[in-house]
Design an enzyme around this catalytic site. Structure first.
Site, mmCIF file in Angstrom:
data_model
loop_
_atom_site.group_PDB
_atom_site.id
_atom_site.type_symbol
_atom_site.label_atom_id
_atom_site.label_comp_id
_atom_site.label_asym_id
_atom_site.label_seq_id
_atom_site.Cartn_x
_atom_site.Cartn_y
_atom_site.Cartn_z
ATOM 1 N N SER A 551 8.982 8.779 -8.319
ATOM 2 C CA SER A 551 7.660 9.360 -8.478
ATOM 3 C C SER A 551 7.445 9.700 -9.956
ATOM 4 C CB SER A 551 7.498 10.580 -7.572
ATOM 5 O OG SER A 551 6.154 10.965 -7.468
ATOM 6 N N ASP A 636 1.457 4.342 0.138
ATOM 7 C CA ASP A 636 1.681 5.516 -0.702
ATOM 8 C C ASP A 636 0.342 6.065 -1.195
ATOM 9 O OD1 ASP A 636 2.521 7.416 -2.556
ATOM 10 O OD2 ASP A 636 4.178 6.181 -3.280
ATOM 11 N N HIS A 671 4.679 7.475 0.402
ATOM 12 C CA HIS A 671 5.409 7.989 -0.753
ATOM 13 C C HIS A 671 6.854 8.368 -0.422
ATOM 14 C CE1 HIS A 671 5.297 9.378 -4.881
ATOM 15 N NE2 HIS A 671 5.812 10.538 -4.533
#
Length: 703
Positions: A551, A636, A671
């Site tokens: 991330s 995501d 995600h």
């Protein structure tokens, strides 16, 4: 090389990205963006990337299988959380052998019951359990499934939960009568996983998302038995830099709407018995952050008001409406950061940070304080489930890179500490491993804390392979906690290091501020300087270092790949935020507007130029890059799949090295990757196998 499978080549299509101030950039891979995830050309390209990854990784399948077997072998299959008591019931979650998802359940309280006794009853499978949610049954036949939140009404008779079957974090609320077990037909879609019941046991408060940006924009109330279309609007937030949540106060007296941006906060409260008018505790003001809870006829507030950079605790009357009513309780200290707190009738448990490490401070009613004991030089300690304020018992969790998560119960009166549960890790012997706390000196002279772990017997002669991990954004602190899968690396002679770089909050609020906005480059150079330090100290060979981040940590990976590619043999980058400027120029993308105070707003030229100077996608150039494993999820919502897809396409175009660059897209997840406790480890084993192969690490553990 001629025998190696060849990667797909993405088509290049001219496209110009324009900023409001007139700056332009060419992005030939912009076409890979498809907001609906249905474009046949885009899906075909992602499928081709997955096929290439399959072919390239096929020789490593035995190693993947071995790693997966080791990782899941360290998981107790029929594990149970430590029960906690609330309104006459003990709540817990448990897993059954071979199953991916938890079962959320409860048991009625009875005289003499405590957490240890209830835990023993659960593990023995004794009668008396009421299953609330069997997530295994709910997830059957689905590629992805998650329960984001669930809430029990105050009379213990009704259950509401929020579920997501896609992975995009758009949840649907459902209801069940716990007396009859009957599920209601009514549902509420498009919500965040945040549910709170009012005292009437019929009204549920929830947070509605914007369907495109996923911003939390409205608080609504739903009355059971009525159409969701009739749900009343309670509060709407018009500033798209704020996140929103709802909660109950510690004493259950108030319902609270909590509003937070990166640099500002506001709390609104109303009586839980009559939640009609929500009053502002203190109006929002830029650079003033606060959180508040209520117990004992007063608000206790954690804030950075009046220059309290590392935060302080204050009190205010129950009807407070401005900061002028706040009175200091625990003053600001330059060397102690207040991270969190929990209110009890006779004391306050304060989660603090000092010297880069966590600690728990107990503040009694007379103002006296004491610290909870710790056992190792590098560790993590934090508050656990403390659902009842009228007790002298404090529950907390302790862990380290060598110690599995351990839940203790501390009698704050006598000081006696009781072990409630230690995470079971079959086959793992803590005494076979060593952890150290080190300090690396960054290029500007700043001392950066580093936590390392390795199997005892390691020769610090500069020959070992090492995996270095970091995050370094949002003030999120990466504390040294036990990581079961990493043991497979340690058992093969590797070193695992966690770099506590600027952008986190390990060393206090200034540590965060010095790693965001126009100081963001410190995050990247800290990571590189930690690598140089560890190699210089003999922990790793200079040509056997792997870097790992996800991330915002994937942004870090992209930045170090551009700045110092020669220092890393392989880079592992999961759901990476790599197209910083283009994303932050687009307010329709989830998270963009909330994060102007994290990265900067590139519509302003100064931020545009600075961000463009480090954005990984924009700074790719013709040079030799490390081997790279890049992972993403098609659904995501936080880092859109097209960022890593574009990044890999351009990287391959410019890379002058011969090492493999892989893009693995999970076509069914978001995600957080695949749902379920075992399925995600297959993905991890695949990535680890790739790294071990690139580092020349033995395929079998040396133990």
């Amino acid at each position: 090389m001629s025998d190696r499978p060849q990667p797909p080549r993405a088509t290049k299509t001219p496209h110009v990205v324009r900023a409001p101030h007139g700056a332009e950039r060419e992005d030939a891979y912009y076409w890979l963006r498809d907001d609906k995830r249905v474009d046949p050309q885009v899906i075909a390209h992602l499928d081709a990337e997955n096929a290439y990854a399959d072919a390239l990784l096929a020789p490593l399948e035995p190693l993947q299988a071995q790693l997966y077997s080791e990782i899941v072998g360290r998981i107790r299959q029929d594990d149970t959380s430590v029960p906690y008591r609330e309104r006459g019931w003990w709540y817990y979650s448990r897993f059954e052998a071979g199953k991916d998802y938890p079962i959320h359940a409860r048991r009625a309280d009875h005289p003499g019951a405590d957490a240890a006794a209830v835990l023993a009853a659960v593990e023995a499978g004794s009668d008396g359990e009421q299953v609330l949610l069997d997530v295994n049954a709910m997830a059957a036949g689905k590629d992805y499934f998650s329960i984001g939140d669930y809430a029990i009404s105050q009379d213990n008779m009704r259950l509401a939960w929020a579920e997501d079957a896609v992975g995009r974090r758009q949840y649907t609320i459902r209801f069940r009568d716990l007396a009859t077990g009957v599920e209601a037909t009514e549902t509420i879609g498009g919500v965040a996983p945040n549910l709170v019941w009012a005292d009437d046991n019929r009204t549920l408060f929830y947070v509605e998302n914007d369907p495109d940006t996923l911003l939390t924009v409205r608080v609504k109330q739903h009355v059971l038995g009525t159409p969701a279309s009739d749900d009343a609007l309670v509060y709407e937030e018009h500033d798209d830099s704020f996140y929103m949540g709802i909660d109950r106060s510690r004493d259950d007296r108030f319902l609270c709407i909590e509003l937070d941006s990166t640099v500002s906060s506001e709390l609104r409260y109303a009586p839980a018995s009559d939640p009609v008018e929500f009053r502002v505790l203190a109006p929002r003001a830029r650079d003033v952050e606060y959180q508040a809870d209520h117990l004992g006829g007063r608000w206790v507030i954690r804030s950075n008001d009046a220059g309290a950079t590392n935060f302080k605790l204050s009190t205010a009357p129950s009807d407070a409406g401005s900061r002028a009513q706040w009175q200091d309780l625990v003053p600001h200290r330059d060397d102690v950061f207040i991270d969190d707190y929990e209110l009890f009738d006779d004391f306050i448990a304060i989660a603090e940070r000092s010297g880069g490490l966590e600690r728990l401070c107990l503040r009694r009613g007379d103002g006296g304080t004491s610290l909870v004991q710790v056992d190792e030089p590098a560790y993590s300690i934090g508050l656990s489930a403390n659902s009842e304020p009228d007790t002298p018992l404090l529950r907390y969790v302790y862990t380290s890179l060598t110690t599995p998560a351990t839940t203790y119960e501390l009698d704050t009166g006598s000081g006696a500490r009781r072990l409630l549960k230690r995470q079971a890790v079959p086959g793992y012997e803590p005494d076979a491993y060593a952890t150290e706390r080190l300090w690396a000196t960054a290029r500007d002279g700043t001392r950066v804390p580093v936590s390392v772990v390795y199997r005892k017997g390691l020769r610090k002669d500069g020959s070992a392979a090492m995996l270095q991990y970091a995050y370094g954004s949002y003030g999120h602190s990466e504390d040294p906690a036990f990581n079961g899968p990493v043991v497979s690396l340690l058992d093969r002679g590797m070193v695992y290091a966690v770099a506590h770089i600027r952008g986190g909050q390990e060393m206090g609020r200034a540590w965060y501020d010095n790693g965001r906005l126009l100081n963001k480059r410190n995050t990247f150079t800290d990571f590189i300087d930690v690598t140089d330090f560890l190699v210089g100290e003999g922990f790793a060979a200079p040509d056997r270092v792997a870097a790992y981040g996800g991330s915002a940590g994937g942004l870090l990976m992209g930045a170090i790949a551009n700045l110092a590619p020669e220092k890393y043999r392989v880079i592992l980058s999961q759901v990476p935020f790599v197209d910083v400027v283009t994303t932050m120029l687009d307010p329709t993308i989830p998270l963009t507007t909330n994060e102007y105070d994290e990265w900067g707003n590139p519509e302003q030229r100064a931020f545009y130029d600075y961000m463009l100077g480090y954005s990984p996608y924009d700074n790719l150039r013709a040079q030799a890059y490390p081997a790279m494993f890049v992972g993403t999820g098609l659904w995501d919502s936080q880092v859109q799949y097209w960022e890593p897809a574009k990044y890999v396409a351009r990287l391959r175009e410019l890379n002058t090295a011969s090492g493999p660059v892989l893009l693995r897209t999970n076509m069914d997840a978001g995600h957080g990757g695949k749902s379920g406790r075992f399925r995600r480890y297959r993905e991890l084993a695949e990535m680890y196998a790739f790294a071990l192969d690139q580092l020349g690490v033995a395929t079998a553990p040396d133990r």
